[in-house]
Write an enzyme that holds these catalytic residues in place. Structure first.
Site, PDB file in Angstrom:
ATOM      1  N   HIS A  45     -21.417 -55.339  26.655  1.00  0.00           N
ATOM      2  CA  HIS A  45     -20.209 -55.340  27.464  1.00  0.00           C
ATOM      3  C   HIS A  45     -20.251 -54.170  28.445  1.00  0.00           C
ATOM      4  O   HIS A  45     -21.081 -53.263  28.310  1.00  0.00           O
ATOM      5  CB  HIS A  45     -18.951 -55.289  26.599  1.00  0.00           C
ATOM      6  CG  HIS A  45     -18.979 -54.278  25.494  1.00  0.00           C
ATOM      7  ND1 HIS A  45     -19.162 -52.937  25.723  1.00  0.00           N
ATOM      8  CD2 HIS A  45     -18.843 -54.415  24.148  1.00  0.00           C
ATOM      9  CE1 HIS A  45     -19.126 -52.301  24.562  1.00  0.00           C
ATOM     10  NE2 HIS A  45     -18.950 -53.170  23.591  1.00  0.00           N
TER      11      HIS A  45
HETATM   12  P1  TYD Z   1     -17.086 -54.212  19.502  1.00  0.00           P
HETATM   13  O1  TYD Z   1     -16.619 -53.755  20.832  1.00  0.00           O
HETATM   14  O2  TYD Z   1     -17.545 -55.652  19.387  1.00  0.00           O
HETATM   15  O3  TYD Z   1     -18.264 -53.291  18.959  1.00  0.00           O
HETATM   16  P2  TYD Z   1     -19.674 -52.975  19.661  1.00  0.00           P
HETATM   17  O4  TYD Z   1     -19.400 -52.644  21.086  1.00  0.00           O
HETATM   18  O5  TYD Z   1     -20.226 -51.820  18.902  1.00  0.00           O
HETATM   19  O6  TYD Z   1     -20.557 -54.160  19.520  1.00  0.00           O
HETATM   20  O7  TYD Z   1     -15.936 -53.933  18.452  1.00  0.00           O
HETATM   21  C1  TYD Z   1     -15.920 -54.468  17.139  1.00  0.00           C
HETATM   22  C2  TYD Z   1     -14.476 -54.689  16.729  1.00  0.00           C
HETATM   23  O8  TYD Z   1     -13.783 -53.454  16.618  1.00  0.00           O
HETATM   24  C3  TYD Z   1     -13.713 -55.548  17.713  1.00  0.00           C
HETATM   25  O9  TYD Z   1     -12.860 -56.398  16.963  1.00  0.00           O
HETATM   26  C4  TYD Z   1     -12.855 -54.562  18.476  1.00  0.00           C
HETATM   27  C5  TYD Z   1     -12.651 -53.456  17.476  1.00  0.00           C
HETATM   28  N1  TYD Z   1     -12.520 -52.114  18.072  1.00  0.00           N
HETATM   29  C6  TYD Z   1     -11.313 -51.458  18.023  1.00  0.00           C
HETATM   30  O10 TYD Z   1     -10.296 -51.967  17.497  1.00  0.00           O
HETATM   31  N2  TYD Z   1     -11.220 -50.200  18.540  1.00  0.00           N
HETATM   32  C7  TYD Z   1     -12.288 -49.598  19.110  1.00  0.00           C
HETATM   33  O11 TYD Z   1     -12.172 -48.425  19.595  1.00  0.00           O
HETATM   34  C8  TYD Z   1     -13.546 -50.303  19.180  1.00  0.00           C
HETATM   35  C9  TYD Z   1     -14.758 -49.673  19.825  1.00  0.00           C
HETATM   36  C10 TYD Z   1     -13.605 -51.558  18.641  1.00  0.00           C
END
Ligand code: TYD
Length: 137
Positions: A45
């Protein structure tokens, strides 16, 4: 990549990261990622607003960054006193996690799912529109 001050003595190491001194933003949020299998790809992302600092405080991982204009680079996070600064509007993917990897992420913003761009095509379009806007003056 950024290298941070490391204060070591016979008791061990201590690494210092200060907002607006060692990194170009104020930290509002930290989170960390561990227990990811080596074939897992995380991230995938870009963010409209958030800037990030990523440090593998234990173990190793890699980060691939893409600018949406065809350029990409891979950075190895493999020392607890080095990190990568990611400005906004950079596509990022974290992968190749070692089994002991603890990837610490610091961000300039509170979590807001609406400022995450999770489709690569949408990211490319945003970058293209931005370029056109800038080139028009
Ligand atoms: P995600 O963005 O998919 O993780 P990565 O970028 O490491 O692959 O996030 C995983 C889950 O956690 C998603 O449901 C969103 C949640 N999340 C939060 O609630 N707060 C945060 O600060 C982050 C980074 C993720």
């Amino acid at each position: 990549m950024l290298e941070f001050e490391q204060k070591g003595d016979e008791r061990g190491h201590l690494v210092i990261v200060e907002s607006r001194k060692d990194i170009p933003f104020d930290i509002k949020r930290i989170f960390y990622i561990y227990g990811s299998a080596s074939d897992t790809v995380r991230g995938q992302h870009a963010n409209k607003k958030s800037e990030f600092l990523l440090i593998n405080v234990a173990g190793t991982s890699k980060v691939k960054v893409r600018d949406g204009k065809g350029n990409e680079a891979v950075f190895c996070l493999n020392r607890p006193h080095t990190g990568i600064y990611l400005p906004r509007l950079v596509w990022k993917e974290m992968y190749d996690f070692s089994s002991d990897s603890v990837l610490l992420c610091a961000s300039s913003e509170y979590y807001d799912p609406n400022e995450y761009i999770r489709e690569y095509d949408e990211f490319v379009n945003i970058i293209r529109n931005l370029e056109e806007y800038v080139n028009r003056g």
